[in-house]
Design a protein around this motif. Sequence first.
Motif, mmCIF file in Angstrom:
data_model
loop_
_atom_site.group_PDB
_atom_site.id
_atom_site.type_symbol
_atom_site.label_atom_id
_atom_site.label_comp_id
_atom_site.label_asym_id
_atom_site.label_seq_id
_atom_site.Cartn_x
_atom_site.Cartn_y
_atom_site.Cartn_z
ATOM 1 N N THR A 1 -4.697 3.240 -0.961
ATOM 2 C CA THR A 1 -3.219 2.881 -1.109
ATOM 3 C C THR A 1 -2.532 4.126 -1.923
ATOM 4 O O THR A 1 -3.280 4.764 -2.421
ATOM 5 C CB THR A 1 -3.015 1.675 -1.907
ATOM 6 O OG1 THR A 1 -3.580 1.750 -3.165
ATOM 7 C CG2 THR A 1 -3.819 0.643 -1.223
ATOM 8 N N LEU A 2 -1.281 4.149 -1.936
ATOM 9 C CA LEU A 2 -0.651 4.910 -2.780
ATOM 10 C C LEU A 2 -1.141 4.983 -4.228
ATOM 11 O O LEU A 2 -1.138 5.897 -4.863
ATOM 12 C CB LEU A 2 1.024 4.994 -2.665
ATOM 13 C CG LEU A 2 1.688 5.991 -3.497
ATOM 14 C CD1 LEU A 2 1.638 7.565 -2.566
ATOM 15 C CD2 LEU A 2 3.237 5.734 -3.206
ATOM 16 N N PHE B 1 9.577 10.151 0.417
ATOM 17 C CA PHE B 1 9.401 9.747 -0.682
ATOM 18 C C PHE B 1 10.541 9.221 -1.291
ATOM 19 O O PHE B 1 11.746 9.806 -1.089
ATOM 20 C CB PHE B 1 8.660 10.825 -1.563
ATOM 21 C CG PHE B 1 7.463 11.567 -1.000
ATOM 22 C CD1 PHE B 1 6.230 10.881 -0.760
ATOM 23 C CD2 PHE B 1 7.500 12.741 -0.423
ATOM 24 C CE1 PHE B 1 5.056 11.452 -0.447
ATOM 25 C CE2 PHE B 1 6.441 13.419 0.305
ATOM 26 C CZ PHE B 1 5.224 12.719 0.294
ATOM 27 N N TYR C 1 7.748 5.461 -3.651
ATOM 28 C CA TYR C 1 7.329 5.077 -2.328
ATOM 29 C C TYR C 1 6.900 6.322 -1.425
ATOM 30 O O TYR C 1 7.547 7.343 -1.802
ATOM 31 C CB TYR C 1 8.391 4.318 -1.447
ATOM 32 C CG TYR C 1 8.502 4.297 -0.128
ATOM 33 C CD1 TYR C 1 7.709 3.411 0.576
ATOM 34 C CD2 TYR C 1 8.990 5.210 0.745
ATOM 35 C CE1 TYR C 1 7.682 3.338 1.949
ATOM 36 C CE2 TYR C 1 8.915 5.558 1.993
ATOM 37 C CZ TYR C 1 8.231 4.338 2.705
ATOM 38 O OH TYR C 1 8.280 4.410 4.082
ATOM 39 N N ALA C 2 5.737 6.022 -0.682
ATOM 40 C CA ALA C 2 5.381 7.135 0.334
ATOM 41 C C ALA C 2 5.611 6.550 1.718
ATOM 42 O O ALA C 2 4.859 5.543 1.887
ATOM 43 C CB ALA C 2 4.316 7.675 0.003
ATOM 44 N N LYS D 1 -4.290 6.359 -4.911
ATOM 45 C CA LYS D 1 -3.943 7.899 -5.178
ATOM 46 C C LYS D 1 -3.258 8.267 -6.309
ATOM 47 O O LYS D 1 -3.423 9.437 -7.006
ATOM 48 C CB LYS D 1 -3.575 8.349 -3.942
ATOM 49 C CG LYS D 1 -4.350 8.311 -2.505
ATOM 50 C CD LYS D 1 -3.685 8.905 -1.388
ATOM 51 C CE LYS D 1 -4.657 8.757 -0.300
ATOM 52 N NZ LYS D 1 -3.946 9.430 0.877
ATOM 53 N N ASP E 1 0.901 -1.260 0.017
ATOM 54 C CA ASP E 1 -0.132 0.027 0.103
ATOM 55 C C ASP E 1 0.803 1.231 -0.216
ATOM 56 O O ASP E 1 0.384 2.401 -0.281
ATOM 57 C CB ASP E 1 -1.031 -0.037 1.218
ATOM 58 C CG ASP E 1 -0.180 -0.118 2.676
ATOM 59 O OD1 ASP E 1 0.959 -0.562 2.578
ATOM 60 O OD2 ASP E 1 -0.771 0.388 3.558
ATOM 61 N N GLU E 2 2.246 0.998 0.184
ATOM 62 C CA GLU E 2 3.173 2.031 0.240
ATOM 63 C C GLU E 2 3.853 2.480 -1.002
ATOM 64 O O GLU E 2 4.723 3.592 -1.315
ATOM 65 C CB GLU E 2 4.165 1.917 1.414
ATOM 66 C CG GLU E 2 3.411 1.904 2.766
ATOM 67 C CD GLU E 2 4.660 1.309 3.863
ATOM 68 O OE1 GLU E 2 4.324 1.480 4.918
ATOM 69 O OE2 GLU E 2 5.438 0.911 3.206
ATOM 70 N N ARG F 1 1.746 9.606 3.627
ATOM 71 C CA ARG F 1 0.651 9.117 2.525
ATOM 72 C C ARG F 1 -0.747 9.670 2.917
ATOM 73 O O ARG F 1 -1.459 10.049 2.007
ATOM 74 C CB ARG F 1 0.713 7.641 2.611
ATOM 75 C CG ARG F 1 -0.344 7.092 1.329
ATOM 76 C CD ARG F 1 0.219 5.561 1.405
ATOM 77 N NE ARG F 1 -0.620 4.955 2.245
ATOM 78 C CZ ARG F 1 0.109 4.273 3.259
ATOM 79 N NH1 ARG F 1 1.237 4.316 3.333
ATOM 80 N NH2 ARG F 1 -0.635 3.512 4.008
#
Length: 405
Positions: free
Chosen positions: A255-256, A217, A234-235, A259, A81-82, A240
């Motif tokens: 999730t990233l 990030f 990546y966040a 978005k 999710d990242e 996030r």
Amino acid sequence: MASAFDVAAARTHFPALHQQQVFFDNAGGSQVLGEVIDAIRDYLSKSNVQLGASYQVGEQSSAAYRAGYAAAAKYVNAGTDEIVLGASTTQLFRNLSYALAPSFPPDSELILSKLDHEANIASWVSLAERHHLTIKWWVPSAVSNNPKLEPADLKALMTPRTRFVACTHTSNILGSITDIRAIADVVHEVKGALLCVDGVAYAPHRQPDVEALDVDFYSFSWYKVYGPHISQLYASPRARPLLASLGHHFNPSTTLADKLALAASTYELTASIPTLTSYFGPDPQRWWRGIAAHEETLAGVLLAYLGSRKDVTVFGEPTADSAKRVPTVSFVVEGWSPQELVETMEQRSTFGFRWGAFYSNRLVEQVLGRGAEGIVRVSMVHYNTVEEIELFVKTLDEVLGAAKS
């Protein structure tokens, strides 16, 4: 540093190496693993359907896509999710800038590095212009041919209004490795400040660990890490929630990827990532240590020759120490324009290398003081051989002749 890396075995995995061309332009994009090419072909041949369907091939397609995200996330020590996969690091940073904009107060300060590729500059300059934010430029205080991003220089720029810092993990011109964890510690001394790192020039040579680096990030391009033309961002868990979703209003926004992906996580390329990461073996860190040793040997051959000539200026670390640099080596020769030198070498060899600024125009022009033709860049990776770089040095020496006294 002795190298036990088996370069001959590694080269068997790359179909493009079975030709006369010698690839010394790897910082612009590496060659692709044969297994990855096969995986992309297999996906397109057998499971090329829209995600989310309940019929058999649809389920296979969705499973392959999920496996790609899982492998990509695990590789950088992140959760699925990242991360988000997309067209390029440039595009992912642009998407990020729009999603992040609402979180910045009007008096926010952004600190940008002039040693960076424009991918990690342009989006933030545009963001500041749109929302009337303040930009501070991070330029090394010491003027030299080996400029570095030092924590002390950054600390002098930080204020309570600092909300965002962008810098490179490794310069695609200098080859120098930045101490990102030390930078992160400085950034996070200011409450709410975020660190965005361009890892594109680092990732072909080392495996990133986003948790250990403590970044907010981090982005890199798989097409420079022996894979297809897809990139990854990546966040962190603290960053996030600050991001607005760019997706359709009826879609999830957890999730990233929800978005920021905007349907750019190309199915067949995403599905190839497990095959790519398996190339690094069951113990990737050990594999990468072998890479570092081999690449230090490669850089050492070229840097030793360049350092022996009084008419050559090397930019970046003058030594091959793999703790300080990757084997991306940039230089100029007195009496030769970069373009003239590269084209003369091309006439006498099969070496593929280039001249220019390589999208790091602010570094090349404003920090290094070079003109429109920039510098000569030779960028090696683990599948290059000592024999290749020794032949390059021999040919270069023949072209240049004796150095002027």
